[in-house]
Design a protein around this motif. Structure first.
Motif, PDB file in Angstrom:
ATOM      1  N   GLY A 351      46.042-105.261 -12.124  1.00  0.00           N
ATOM      2  CA  GLY A 351      45.140-105.856 -11.145  1.00  0.00           C
ATOM      3  C   GLY A 351      43.898-105.059 -10.852  1.00  0.00           C
ATOM      4  O   GLY A 351      43.172-105.359  -9.894  1.00  0.00           O
ATOM      5  N   TRP A 352      43.604-104.056 -11.674  1.00  0.00           N
ATOM      6  CA  TRP A 352      42.402-103.250 -11.473  1.00  0.00           C
ATOM      7  C   TRP A 352      41.272-103.843 -12.319  1.00  0.00           C
ATOM      8  O   TRP A 352      41.320-103.805 -13.543  1.00  0.00           O
ATOM      9  CB  TRP A 352      42.660-101.794 -11.851  1.00  0.00           C
ATOM     10  N   THR A 353      40.266-104.392 -11.639  1.00  0.00           N
ATOM     11  CA  THR A 353      39.177-105.130 -12.286  1.00  0.00           C
ATOM     12  C   THR A 353      37.974-104.237 -12.496  1.00  0.00           C
ATOM     13  O   THR A 353      37.564-103.488 -11.600  1.00  0.00           O
ATOM     14  CB  THR A 353      38.764-106.337 -11.428  1.00  0.00           C
ATOM     15  N   LEU A 354      37.386-104.327 -13.688  1.00  0.00           N
ATOM     16  CA  LEU A 354      36.221-103.514 -14.031  1.00  0.00           C
ATOM     17  C   LEU A 354      34.989-104.037 -13.300  1.00  0.00           C
ATOM     18  O   LEU A 354      34.688-105.238 -13.347  1.00  0.00           O
ATOM     19  CB  LEU A 354      35.994-103.535 -15.543  1.00  0.00           C
ATOM     20  N   GLY A 355      34.272-103.140 -12.608  1.00  0.00           N
ATOM     21  CA  GLY A 355      33.087-103.536 -11.844  1.00  0.00           C
ATOM     22  C   GLY A 355      31.801-103.262 -12.592  1.00  0.00           C
ATOM     23  O   GLY A 355      31.797-102.721 -13.707  1.00  0.00           O
ATOM     24  N   ALA A 356      30.696-103.606 -11.964  1.00  0.00           N
ATOM     25  CA  ALA A 356      29.375-103.430 -12.585  1.00  0.00           C
ATOM     26  C   ALA A 356      29.057-101.969 -12.824  1.00  0.00           C
ATOM     27  O   ALA A 356      28.277-101.631 -13.723  1.00  0.00           O
ATOM     28  CB  ALA A 356      28.301-104.069 -11.703  1.00  0.00           C
ATOM     29  N   ASP A 357      29.653-101.079 -12.021  1.00  0.00           N
ATOM     30  CA  ASP A 357      29.412 -99.645 -12.177  1.00  0.00           C
ATOM     31  C   ASP A 357      30.375 -99.004 -13.169  1.00  0.00           C
ATOM     32  O   ASP A 357      30.443 -97.778 -13.270  1.00  0.00           O
ATOM     33  CB  ASP A 357      29.511 -98.937 -10.826  1.00  0.00           C
ATOM     34  N   SER A 358      31.130 -99.833 -13.889  1.00  0.00           N
ATOM     35  CA  SER A 358      32.099 -99.392 -14.904  1.00  0.00           C
ATOM     36  C   SER A 358      33.326 -98.704 -14.308  1.00  0.00           C
ATOM     37  O   SER A 358      34.093 -98.087 -15.034  1.00  0.00           O
ATOM     38  CB  SER A 358      31.444 -98.465 -15.946  1.00  0.00           C
TER      39      SER A 358
END
Length: 523
Positions: A351-358
């Motif tokens: 459930g750990w989603t990759l964000g825009a800041d990587s």
């Protein structure tokens, strides 16, 4: 701090020395000056019974019943042979004849009967605490009756602290023994010892009972051996270049290119003696999720660290034990190897989603974790590479480094998350030290406490009657720890020795660590 605790935090033995002038040493062809490995610090005496730490010179002053080879196999020495009863409760040793201490006293069964009880009440008592009584069967035959089966007794008997001192000298000197006097049956005699400076040894010319692990079967070729420590690697390198010393027993990885560029210097590698791993605090979120622990372990590229930090010296570590130990031979599918693709998928599943800041996040919280490391160059650089490797799968890492004096104290703080931890130990019982629930308040940095694991731990530590049973039980325990990703193995170091080949001739390989008796003067 007992001996295994000392080794878990550093490595084995040492003397502290004051660096002398850089003027080349004046030595005859039968003299040599060697520098102790950096980790061999803290020896205040050469008393093998009571000292917590010793250095390699102790292995030259004293012989042991049993010797352990560089490949971790066991070989007879002062004991010509031994037998263990089927129930593991009686060990019978046939002793070598014709052996004497350097004070002229004979070595025999009476020596062993006197020796083993001397450990009672010392910090080294754990090495012989399974022995209930010692019985001399004849002048050169002795039996240990054990309270419980203890197949690991063979490892204990090969330890440096199991060097056998002269009963006469030991009893006469009392608590002063080991400082101004140290008497054994070994290839060298103690001439002088200045704590914090140097030890001078001279050859035992009567020596004729060397270990089968050495090529030289008589007195050492080097007749006078000065053992020093130079803590600063740059100074040690300069001393070796200019002739102030003849051999360094450990070369820092950072200096290997410089050593290799010197035409007069040569090097020898000794096999692995420990593992560097990342302990994962299994009680701290998000590491309570095995998928996150596995993702961290699989994101670490051991090969890149071996190449970038260690210049290819040593080995990639894919298990938590030295690879030469049979207990390390788990199913290859259980070994922890780099797989960044699988790592990323595990984090997705968790459930750990990759964000825009990587950097990944879950429920609005970023996946930012702390990594603690020692300030030594190799560990700091390793931490920085691990930081980049974890960042590549979306895990942010904050590195904190501590100097050697404060590093150990930090372990007790509950906020620890990941700890880059080296150890030096060539026995599977190190798993007890770092992963047993019985050590949650000390060395179990992973805070690992699971019933199945403790069941396997107890069987391995206390439920084996024979060595083969112990190996198999530890192999199962080891595999269980790997399968639960309580830690991520990183590197298996090798020890590199360097010497001036215009002054010394060393064997191409060393069957036993520090086989000084096999080293010859070059002229």
């Amino acid at each position: 701090m007992n001996r295994r605790e000392f080794l878990a935090s550093a490595s084995l033995f040492s003397l502290v020395a004051v660096v002398g002038s850089l003027t080349p040493a004046v030595a005859t062809e039968a003299e040599a000056v060697v520098v102790l490995a950096r980790q061999e610090q803290g020896a205040a005496s050469y008393d093998p019974v009571r000292a917590v730490t010793l250095n390699m010179a102790a292995g030259l002053i004293y012989d042991r019943l049993v010797e352990q080879a560089a490949d971790q196999s066991y070989h007879p020495h002062l004991a010509e042979s031994w037998e263990v009863s089927p129930d593991g409760l009686n060990w019978t040793f046939k002793l070598r004849k014709g052996v004497s201490f350097t004070d002229g006293e004979p070595f025999n069964a009476a020596t062993i009967v006197w020796w083993i009880p001397k450990f009672r009440g010392t910090e080294n008592e754990y090495m012989v605490d399974a022995i209930d009584k010692v019985e001399a069967l004849d002048e050169h035959m002795v039996r240990f009756a054990l309270k419980r089966p203890e197949p690991n007794l063979i490892f204990n008997l090969a330890m440096m602290n199991m060097g056998i001192p002269s009963p006469k000298a030991f009893d006469a000197a009392g608590t002063d023994y080991g400082v101004i006097q140290a008497v054994g049956t070994g290839p060298y005699k103690l001439e002088s010892f200045v704590v914090g400076q140097e030890t001078v040894l001279v050859a035992n010319e009567d020596y004729a009972w060397s270990s089968p692990l050495t090529e030289n079967k008589v007195a050492p070729y080097i007749k006078r051996l000065t053992v020093r420590e130079i803590p600063d690697a740059s100074t040690a390198f300069l001393e070796l270049r200019t002739g102030g010393v003849d051999m360094l027993l450990d070369v820092p990885t950072d200096f290997l290119p410089q050593f290799r560029s010197e035409a007069d210097l040569d090097m020898r590698d000794l096999p692995g003696y420990g593992i560097t791993f990342v302990a994962i605090n299994t009680r701290a979120a998000p590491f309570t999720d095995i998928r996150v622990r596995q993702a961290i372990a699989l994101a670490i590229d051991q090969g890149a660290i071996l190449k970038s930090v260690y210049g290819g010296v040593g080995k990639e570590a894919h298990q938590l034990l030295v690879s030469s130990l049979p207990e390390s031979k788990v199913d290859p599918a259980t070994e922890i190897r780099n797989d960044s693709t699988r790592s990323a998928k595990l984090l997705d599943e968790a459930g750990w989603t990759l964000g825009a800041d990587s950097i990944r996040s879950k429920d609005g919280k970023p996946l930012q974790v702390k990594l603690w490391a020692r300030a030594d160059t190799e560990y700091r650089r390793t931490a920085e590479i691990i930081q980049a490797q974890l960042k590549a799968v979306g895990i942010g890492i904050e590195i904190t480094v501590f100097d050697a004096g404060t590093y150990r104290d930090q372990f007790r703080k509950p906020e620890r998350e990941l700890v880059l931890q080296p150890y030096s130990w060539t026995n599977a019982d190190i798993l007890d030290w770092f992963f047993s629930a019985k050590r949650l308040d000390s060395w179990n940095l992973s805070m690992w406490d699971e019933p199945k694991s403790e069941e396997l731990h107890d069987l391995a530590m206390y439920g084996s009657k024979t060595w083969d049973e112990r190996v198999e039980n530890f192999r199962k325990y080891h595999a269980h720890l790997l399968a639960n990703f309580v830690a991520a193995p990183v590197h298996e170091p090798a020890q590199t020795m360097a010497f001036n080949k215009t002054r010394l001739i060393a064997p191409e390989t060393f069957r036993a660590p520090y086989s000084i008796v096999d080293i010859r003067p070059a002229q």
